[in-house]
Design a protein around this motif. Structure first.
Motif, PDB file in Angstrom:
ATOM      1  N   GLY A 154       0.802  -1.209   0.000  1.00 36.97           N
ATOM      2  CA  GLY A 154       0.000   0.000   0.000  1.00 36.97           C
ATOM      3  C   GLY A 154       0.834   1.258   0.000  1.00 36.97           C
ATOM      4  N   ARG A 180      -3.978   3.790  -0.356  1.00 37.02           N
ATOM      5  CA  ARG A 180      -4.249   2.720  -1.312  1.00 37.02           C
ATOM      6  C   ARG A 180      -4.574   1.428  -0.577  1.00 37.02           C
ATOM      7  NH1 ARG A 180      -0.464  -0.934  -3.773  1.00 37.02           N
ATOM      8  NH2 ARG A 180      -1.352  -1.972  -5.585  1.00 37.02           N
ATOM      9  N   ARG A 181      -5.682   0.829  -0.925  1.00 36.57           N
ATOM     10  CA  ARG A 181      -6.088  -0.424  -0.299  1.00 36.57           C
ATOM     11  C   ARG A 181      -5.738  -1.594  -1.212  1.00 36.57           C
ATOM     12  NH1 ARG A 181     -12.017   0.800   2.447  1.00 36.57           N
ATOM     13  NH2 ARG A 181     -11.292   2.393   3.916  1.00 36.57           N
ATOM     14  N   VAL A 182      -5.244  -2.652  -0.619  1.00 39.93           N
ATOM     15  CA  VAL A 182      -4.846  -3.830  -1.368  1.00 39.93           C
ATOM     16  C   VAL A 182      -5.815  -4.956  -1.040  1.00 39.93           C
ATOM     17  CG1 VAL A 182      -2.990  -5.470  -1.830  1.00 39.93           C
ATOM     18  CG2 VAL A 182      -2.446  -3.094  -1.268  1.00 39.93           C
ATOM     19  N   ASP A 212     -10.150  -3.935   1.710  1.00 44.01           N
ATOM     20  CA  ASP A 212      -9.095  -3.340   2.536  1.00 44.01           C
ATOM     21  C   ASP A 212      -8.392  -4.462   3.295  1.00 44.01           C
ATOM     22  OD1 ASP A 212      -7.414  -1.858   4.144  1.00 44.01           O
ATOM     23  OD2 ASP A 212      -9.014  -0.909   5.303  1.00 44.01           O
TER      24      ASP A 212
END
Length: 380
Positions: free
Chosen positions: A257, A263-265, A277
């Motif tokens: 991230g 930023r969500r992975v 998330d």
């Protein structure tokens, strides 16, 4: 040809980024709800340009809507993560989808040895052999390679490591004819057509558990196996190892991230819906276990101080307590029929605390270290 498969093929070749007005394409072959009250999951779902989920068609109390298996890639050769438990209908749908879209499975990556994840390995290979025999000699045909973390001297679920093991001779003739697998090392990167999958050994739920980290031009994501689920919490064999594994998963996701990034992975779990998330969900799991540990320590302290009330009022302080006394204190709002299952989790927490030197046990009873005098402890 069923329209569902036509829709699947179109989605597989013309994926659009999901938005609120353009939800991710999902393919329904029949109702996939389980008797557990969980939200429905389509039997085949194109989740991203790289990932398609095929439900194992084995819904149940512990499998939720069923085991999630994942097809990775968008070329003629793709990878399958996990195989369900061997339902024939699952293998028929997987084969039809592969034939329609136009790919073969070149590798099967196993997250862990539990039957709802490896039970379909045999049929995957049998179907591949049948396809190979039907083809013309110049067409070739792929027999998938099976990858799994290998424990020392391991023989589980009919799978065999490629390297001969000395204890095979003791297992009888039938043990020599199981399917072989290639042992994957912790941190090993496997390169495929346009993407890679890195294996991380993350025991706790199972001793051989792996999560896989996907890296490709279109997506990075984690396949969490049963360490993190799309709904509820999971079970574990060793809480200390499990928490260490969750911390490791959180670090991998945080790096992806970016420091300070929003930023969500994604995490693709072994059961339940996709987790958008991933890092947040893993931290939530860690926080849940830490909270339960604090509650158990608090219950031990309250029992010692005589602050635990039951139907007949406060009980006198005691130097140590049994597991069910802790369960009755912490789970008094839940039906007694659930206390047995809760006791297993309490024991695993206490075992972790004992290894850390924070509690002691004797004759099936537990106490906090350093909070009760040795003279009082010896009176038990």
């Amino acid at each position: 040809m069923p329209m569902a498969f036509v829709a699947a093929a179109a989605n597989a070749t013309a994926f659009q980024t999901p938005t609120a007005t353009n939800p991710p394409p999902q393919v329904r072959f029949s109702s996939s709800s389980s008797a557990t009250g969980t939200a429905q999951i389509p039997e085949i779902s194109v989740l991203s340009p790289m990932v398609t989920r095929v439900l194992g068609l084995n819904p149940g109390k512990f499998t939720l809507q069923g085991t999630n298996t994942y097809i990775i890639g968008n070329g003629a050769r793709r990878v399958l993560i996990d195989t369900g438990e061997g339902q024939e209908e699952y293998h028929e749908k997987l084969a039809k989808y592969a034939a329609l879209v136009g790919f073969e499975i070149e590798a099967v990556l196993i997250t862990h040895w539990h039957g709802d994840h490896v039970g379909g390995v045999r049929k995957i290979l049998e179907h591949a052999e049948e396809r190979q025999q039907r083809k013309n000699p110049d067409e070739g045909g792929i027999i998938p390679t099976i990858y799994k973390y290998r424990l020392d001297d391991e023989v589980v679920a009919g799978l065999r490591p490629v390297e001969p093991q000395p204890h095979w001779e003791k297992l009888g003739e039938s043990a020599k004819h199981g399917w072989q697998f290639v042992g994957v090392a912790d941190g090993e990167r496997l390169d495929f057509d346009g993407f890679s999958l890195t294996a991380h050994h993350t025991p706790g739920h199972a001793a051989d558990h792996l999560v896989y980290w996907l890296e490709g031009p279109e997506e990075t994501a984690m396949f969490s196996g049963d360490n993190v689920l799309g709904e509820g919490s999971t079970v574990f064999e060793d809480l200390g190892e499990y928490l260490d594994s969750l911390e490791r998963m959180a670090r991998v996701l945080a790096r992806a991230g970016g420091s300070g990034s929003n930023r969500r992975v994604r995490v693709y779990p072994g059961h339940g819906h996709v987790i958008e998330d991933g890092h947040g969900k893993v931290r939530e799991y860690i926080g849940h276990r830490e909270q339960r540990e604090r509650e158990i320590v608090g219950s031990l302290r309250r029992h010692h101080q005589g602050q635990v009330s039951y139907g007949d009022g406060l009980r006198d302080g005691v130097s140590s307590v049994g597991v069910m006394e802790i369960v009755e204190d912490l789970y008094r709002a839940y039906p007694a029929t659930l206390h047995g299952a809760a006791a297993r989790g309490v024991v695993l927490h206490l075992t972790k605390l004992e290894r850390e030197g924070r509690v002691e046990s004797e004759h099936g009873k537990w106490r906090l270290v350093g909070e009760i005098g040795e003279e009082e402890w010896c009176k038990l």
